[in-house]
Write a protein that holds these residues in place. Structure first.
Motif, PDB file in Angstrom:
ATOM      1  N   THR A 309       8.526  74.292  -5.048  1.00 14.73           N
ATOM      2  CA  THR A 309       8.703  75.643  -4.519  1.00 14.73           C
ATOM      3  C   THR A 309      10.166  76.049  -4.494  1.00 14.73           C
ATOM      4  O   THR A 309      11.064  75.195  -4.597  1.00 14.73           O
ATOM      5  N   PRO A 310      10.438  77.340  -4.320  1.00 15.00           N
ATOM      6  CA  PRO A 310      11.833  77.776  -4.140  1.00 15.00           C
ATOM      7  C   PRO A 310      12.493  77.098  -2.943  1.00 15.00           C
ATOM      8  O   PRO A 310      13.691  76.781  -2.979  1.00 15.00           O
ATOM      9  N   GLN A 311      11.712  76.859  -1.894  1.00  9.30           N
ATOM     10  CA  GLN A 311      12.262  76.217  -0.694  1.00  9.30           C
ATOM     11  C   GLN A 311      12.671  74.775  -0.972  1.00  9.30           C
ATOM     12  O   GLN A 311      13.698  74.287  -0.469  1.00  9.30           O
ATOM     13  N   GLN A 312      11.875  74.089  -1.781  1.00 14.22           N
ATOM     14  CA  GLN A 312      12.226  72.707  -2.146  1.00 14.22           C
ATOM     15  C   GLN A 312      13.475  72.666  -3.014  1.00 14.22           C
ATOM     16  O   GLN A 312      14.310  71.764  -2.873  1.00 14.22           O
ATOM     17  N   LEU A 313      13.619  73.638  -3.896  1.00 15.06           N
ATOM     18  CA  LEU A 313      14.828  73.721  -4.716  1.00 15.06           C
ATOM     19  C   LEU A 313      16.044  73.958  -3.835  1.00 15.06           C
ATOM     20  O   LEU A 313      17.093  73.326  -4.020  1.00 15.06           O
ATOM     21  N   ALA A 314      15.914  74.857  -2.867  1.00 18.69           N
ATOM     22  CA  ALA A 314      17.022  75.135  -1.949  1.00 18.69           C
ATOM     23  C   ALA A 314      17.421  73.875  -1.184  1.00 18.69           C
ATOM     24  O   ALA A 314      18.615  73.607  -0.977  1.00 18.69           O
ATOM     25  N   ALA A 315      16.424  73.078  -0.774  1.00 14.38           N
ATOM     26  CA  ALA A 315      16.703  71.840  -0.041  1.00 14.38           C
ATOM     27  C   ALA A 315      17.417  70.820  -0.927  1.00 14.38           C
ATOM     28  O   ALA A 315      18.320  70.104  -0.469  1.00 14.38           O
ATOM     29  N   THR A 316      17.037  70.748  -2.213  1.00 18.22           N
ATOM     30  CA  THR A 316      17.700  69.847  -3.155  1.00 18.22           C
ATOM     31  C   THR A 316      19.157  70.238  -3.346  1.00 18.22           C
ATOM     32  O   THR A 316      20.053  69.374  -3.359  1.00 18.22           O
ATOM     33  N   ILE A 317      19.412  71.537  -3.497  1.00 23.33           N
ATOM     34  CA  ILE A 317      20.783  72.023  -3.650  1.00 23.33           C
ATOM     35  C   ILE A 317      21.617  71.647  -2.434  1.00 23.33           C
ATOM     36  O   ILE A 317      22.754  71.170  -2.550  1.00 23.33           O
ATOM     37  N   GLU A 318      21.031  71.811  -1.260  1.00 21.16           N
ATOM     38  CA  GLU A 318      21.762  71.497  -0.026  1.00 21.16           C
ATOM     39  C   GLU A 318      22.070  70.009   0.078  1.00 21.16           C
ATOM     40  O   GLU A 318      23.191  69.614   0.419  1.00 21.16           O
ATOM     41  N   SER A 319      21.097  69.151  -0.244  1.00 21.83           N
ATOM     42  CA  SER A 319      21.316  67.704  -0.140  1.00 21.83           C
ATOM     43  C   SER A 319      22.332  67.219  -1.170  1.00 21.83           C
ATOM     44  O   SER A 319      23.162  66.346  -0.873  1.00 21.83           O
ATOM     45  N   GLU A 320      22.302  67.796  -2.374  1.00 20.18           N
ATOM     46  CA  GLU A 320      23.287  67.415  -3.387  1.00 20.18           C
ATOM     47  C   GLU A 320      24.691  67.874  -2.984  1.00 20.18           C
ATOM     48  O   GLU A 320      25.675  67.186  -3.264  1.00 20.18           O
ATOM     49  N   THR A 321      24.785  69.032  -2.363  1.00 18.72           N
ATOM     50  CA  THR A 321      26.089  69.524  -1.907  1.00 18.72           C
ATOM     51  C   THR A 321      26.708  68.548  -0.917  1.00 18.72           C
ATOM     52  O   THR A 321      27.897  68.212  -1.002  1.00 18.72           O
ATOM     53  N   VAL A 322      25.894  68.068   0.015  1.00 19.85           N
ATOM     54  CA  VAL A 322      26.384  67.118   1.027  1.00 19.85           C
ATOM     55  C   VAL A 322      26.833  65.815   0.367  1.00 19.85           C
ATOM     56  O   VAL A 322      27.911  65.278   0.666  1.00 19.85           O
ATOM     57  N   LEU A 323      26.004  65.290  -0.547  1.00 24.11           N
ATOM     58  CA  LEU A 323      26.320  64.020  -1.218  1.00 24.11           C
ATOM     59  C   LEU A 323      27.626  64.109  -1.994  1.00 24.11           C
ATOM     60  O   LEU A 323      28.538  63.290  -1.807  1.00 24.11           O
ATOM     61  N   TRP A 324      27.733  65.114  -2.889  1.00 20.88           N
ATOM     62  CA  TRP A 324      28.881  65.156  -3.781  1.00 20.88           C
ATOM     63  C   TRP A 324      30.138  65.644  -3.082  1.00 20.88           C
ATOM     64  O   TRP A 324      31.248  65.262  -3.467  1.00 20.88           O
ATOM     65  N   ALA A 325      29.985  66.461  -2.034  1.00 20.96           N
ATOM     66  CA  ALA A 325      31.170  66.876  -1.267  1.00 20.96           C
ATOM     67  C   ALA A 325      31.830  65.661  -0.622  1.00 20.96           C
ATOM     68  O   ALA A 325      33.068  65.567  -0.542  1.00 20.96           O
ATOM     69  N   ASP A 326      31.005  64.702  -0.187  1.00 19.62           N
ATOM     70  CA  ASP A 326      31.541  63.473   0.422  1.00 19.62           C
ATOM     71  C   ASP A 326      32.271  62.631  -0.621  1.00 19.62           C
ATOM     72  O   ASP A 326      33.373  62.125  -0.358  1.00 19.62           O
TER      73      ASP A 326
END
Length: 336
Positions: A309-326
């Motif tokens: 779903t679009p919501q699952q895609l949004a959650a993936t984007i958010e989790s990747e942002t946290v991972l790679w920002a670190d």
């Protein structure tokens, strides 16, 4: 004689006198009604691809455009807007009119990795309406065949014995290959020397020439060299094994739980695109990705079909942002 329907008729007229101006008000205010999706699209839809033709982003974009043209009965036309590592094309998607007639095939890294990586990025993740995850492309950690290590454990032991002596190549600072190498160094608790190149081809060439020790490469780009015995596959950087290299274990299997460094491609629209149009597009994309012929075509290229779903895609984007920002912060990585 009294008409029993008179009171009902008067009531209906009064209700209509109230509802007519209310419907006009809703339409003029831009409130998306059910008819929005029913009449979509009303004209040609532009599908922006932020990279050159023939790459994985372009391939996925053209498959989507062809299928949507057939499904909707209106042309979906791919437009390659290249430059600045994809930023020009992705920014054009963000700034397009949010009516569903401009869409984009967006590498998820452009909205998850780029914000912490670039100090002057002209857009942010909130400028997009996630529609559907389309595809995932796994990478594999490879070493020159002369390297004695045959597993991740042996490779990390070599690196630990000589801190900074082992090097890894990438297609450039901030690339997926670069960040994957830094993530492995962090999670494997070793020190590696990063050697950036201007593109994947020169990086692979120097790996073949034993000028660098290892690199993370998309499977399709290094598979011929693995089959020729010039490179050795150490571990796949996805959470499950690749159908192209079924005998090669994942890095997660070899002692770094949850390790994942893949390239993801998503269908995105400008923020503000009507929800019912986003839902309709998601449904059409989901049905396309479930087709056996699409799965087979993707599998031959090392591409895993997406979905969700679009919501699952949004959650993936958010989790990747946290991972790679670190990872970016800990290694002080910046691209100006």
């Amino acid at each position: 004689m009294h008409d029993p329907n008179l009171g009902v008729n008067l009531l209906m007229k009064r209700l209509l006198s109230i509802l007519r101006p209310l419907s006009v008000l809703l339409l003029s205010a831009g409130v998306p009604l059910a008819a929005t999706a029913q009449s979509y699209p009303s004209k040609t839809v532009g599908v922006i691809v932020p990279y050159s033709p023939a790459g994985p982003t372009d391939l996925v974009g053209r498959i989507i455009a062809q299928d949507f043209t057939e499904k909707f009965g209106k042309p979906f036309i791919v437009e390659n807007k290249t430059g600045a590592s994809g930023i020009i094309g992705v920014d054009a998607i963000a700034k397009a009119k949010p009516d569903g007639h401009t869409l984009g095939i967006v590498p998820v890294a452009c909205v998850s990795v780029y914000p912490p990586l670039y100090s002057n990025l002209p857009y942010k993740a909130a400028d997009f309406a996630p529609v559907s995850m389309l595809a995932t492309v796994a990478s594999v950690l490879v070493v020159n065949a002369s390297t004695p290590a045959k597993s991740l454990k042996e490779l990390l032991a070599l690196a630990a014995a000589k801190p900074g002596a082992l090097s890894f190549a990438s297609s450039g600072v901030g690339s997926q290959a670069h960040l994957a190498g830094e993530l492995m160094a962090l999670t494997g608790n070793v020190s590696l020397l990063h050697v950036p190149y201007k593109g994947t081809a020169p990086a692979v060439n120097d790996l073949l020439g034993n000028q660098v020790t290892m690199m993370f490469g998309q499977i399709s780009s290094v598979l011929p060299h693995i089959k020729a015995g010039k490179l050795r596959a150490i571990g796949v950087a996805s959470l499950k094994r690749s159908a192209l290299l079924p005998e090669v274990p994942t890095i997660a299997e070899q002692g770094i739980p949850g390790f994942e460094a893949v390239s993801r491609y998503a269908l995105m629209a400008p923020a503000g695109t009507p929800d019912n149009v986003v839902t309709l597009l998601n449904e059409k994309a989901t049905s396309l990705l479930a087709k056996p012929e699409i799965k087979d075509k993707f599998a031959g290229l090392g591409i895993e079909p997406g979905g969700g779903t679009p919501q699952q895609l949004a959650a993936t984007i958010e989790s990747e942002t946290v991972l790679w920002a670190d990872v970016i912060k800990k290694n002080n990585i910046k691209v100006e």
